[in-house]
Design an enzyme around this catalytic site. Sequence first.
Site, short mmCIF file in Angstrom:
data_model
loop_
_atom_site.label_atom_id
_atom_site.label_comp_id
_atom_site.label_asym_id
_atom_site.label_seq_id
_atom_site.Cartn_x
_atom_site.Cartn_y
_atom_site.Cartn_z
N ARG A 45 0.84 -1.20 0.00
CA ARG A 45 0.00 0.00 0.00
C ARG A 45 0.87 1.25 0.00
O ARG A 45 2.06 1.20 0.32
CB ARG A 45 -0.92 0.02 1.23
CG ARG A 45 -0.17 0.10 2.53
CD ARG A 45 -1.03 0.51 3.72
NE ARG A 45 -0.28 0.38 4.96
CZ ARG A 45 0.64 1.22 5.40
NH1 ARG A 45 0.94 2.29 4.67
NH2 ARG A 45 1.26 1.03 6.54
N GLY A 46 0.28 2.37 -0.31
CA GLY A 46 0.98 3.63 -0.18
C GLY A 46 1.11 4.03 1.28
O GLY A 46 0.43 3.49 2.15
N VAL B 244 4.30 4.00 8.03
CA VAL B 244 4.06 2.96 9.04
C VAL B 244 2.73 3.21 9.73
O VAL B 244 2.40 4.36 10.07
CB VAL B 244 5.20 2.98 10.09
CG1 VAL B 244 4.92 2.01 11.22
CG2 VAL B 244 6.53 2.67 9.44
N PHE C 230 -0.51 1.13 12.42
CA PHE C 230 -0.86 0.01 13.29
C PHE C 230 -2.29 -0.43 13.02
O PHE C 230 -3.18 0.39 12.80
CB PHE C 230 -0.73 0.43 14.77
CG PHE C 230 -1.33 -0.57 15.72
CD1 PHE C 230 -0.60 -1.70 16.09
CD2 PHE C 230 -2.61 -0.41 16.24
CE1 PHE C 230 -1.16 -2.65 16.95
CE2 PHE C 230 -3.17 -1.34 17.10
CZ PHE C 230 -2.44 -2.46 17.45
N HIS C 231 -2.50 -1.75 13.02
CA HIS C 231 -3.84 -2.32 12.99
C HIS C 231 -4.00 -3.23 14.20
O HIS C 231 -3.04 -3.91 14.59
CB HIS C 231 -4.07 -3.14 11.73
CG HIS C 231 -3.96 -2.36 10.45
ND1 HIS C 231 -4.70 -1.24 10.22
CD2 HIS C 231 -3.19 -2.55 9.35
CE1 HIS C 231 -4.40 -0.76 9.01
NE2 HIS C 231 -3.48 -1.54 8.48
N ALA D 279 -6.80 6.36 9.26
CA ALA D 279 -5.68 6.36 8.31
C ALA D 279 -6.14 5.74 6.99
O ALA D 279 -7.03 4.88 6.97
CB ALA D 279 -4.50 5.58 8.87
N GLY E 43 -4.52 4.18 3.23
CA GLY E 43 -3.39 3.79 2.39
C GLY E 43 -3.89 2.81 1.35
O GLY E 43 -4.51 1.80 1.71
N CYS F 143 2.20 6.90 10.52
CA CYS F 143 2.23 7.50 9.18
C CYS F 143 3.38 8.48 9.00
O CYS F 143 3.35 9.35 8.12
CB CYS F 143 0.90 8.16 8.86
SG CYS F 143 -0.51 7.02 8.94
#
Length: 251
Positions: A74-75, A78, A80-81, A146, A148, A177
């Site tokens: 993805r674009g 960094v 977090f999920h 976020a 991406g 990010c």
Amino acid sequence: MIQVLNLGHVDYTTAQQLQTTLVDLRKRGVIQDTLLLLEHSPVITMGRNAKQKNIVASQEILAQRGVELIECDRGGDVTFHGPGQLVGYPIFDLRSLNPKIGVIEYVRRIEEVLIRSCGDLGIPTTRVEGLTGVWTVNEPQAKIAAIGVHISRAVTSHGFALNVTTDLDYFKLIVPCGISDKPVTSMQHELGKSLTLEEVMPVITRNFGFIFKEQVLWLESLNDLLPTPEDLPARAPETLRRLHEDDLHLG
């Protein structure tokens, strides 16, 4: 038509494999535009523009916290999920939209979906010039969602991550990010009360239909999206085949 599927809890690697399969099927016209909604186990993902310095925690600390570290296409930098975060992966053919749109307009539309959805649930949000994502209006502005994406031959993958009841301490492990001067927040933090992902999903889905000017159809299971195992690639990852078989057994 946008088909919507709630996958529940899915690990990040399996979700990547599923997206790869669905992107291929969308390119071949086997499936329609599809929105996957899900929740991941704790994982830090590094996008195409990620910088190693934006991972603050050591490998040892990540292991102690049970957080995976995975590179993806993805674009962005960094992020977090994890639990309490609503993740959405639209598998859309941008050429099928009327009128056709490009990547910038596509990202703006996802932002608008999230802004409207947060507003519907009582949280005023906005864009920040020069940055991607959705931010609270009140100072200090904090990132609540976020975005991406990846696009291959006009078909999208990856998407958005909306913090609903996410443990915000996880974001201390990274520079989210790559943005060091703005905090991260959640719907729970902003509202002072907890919401379930199941309460947020219908709002998100309704706004996808409104912004993309498409009807929305909820699917019961992956079986409805992939009617037969033959729709999977011949060498589909075992985890993906098992996910599909689980749905078949539930049916």
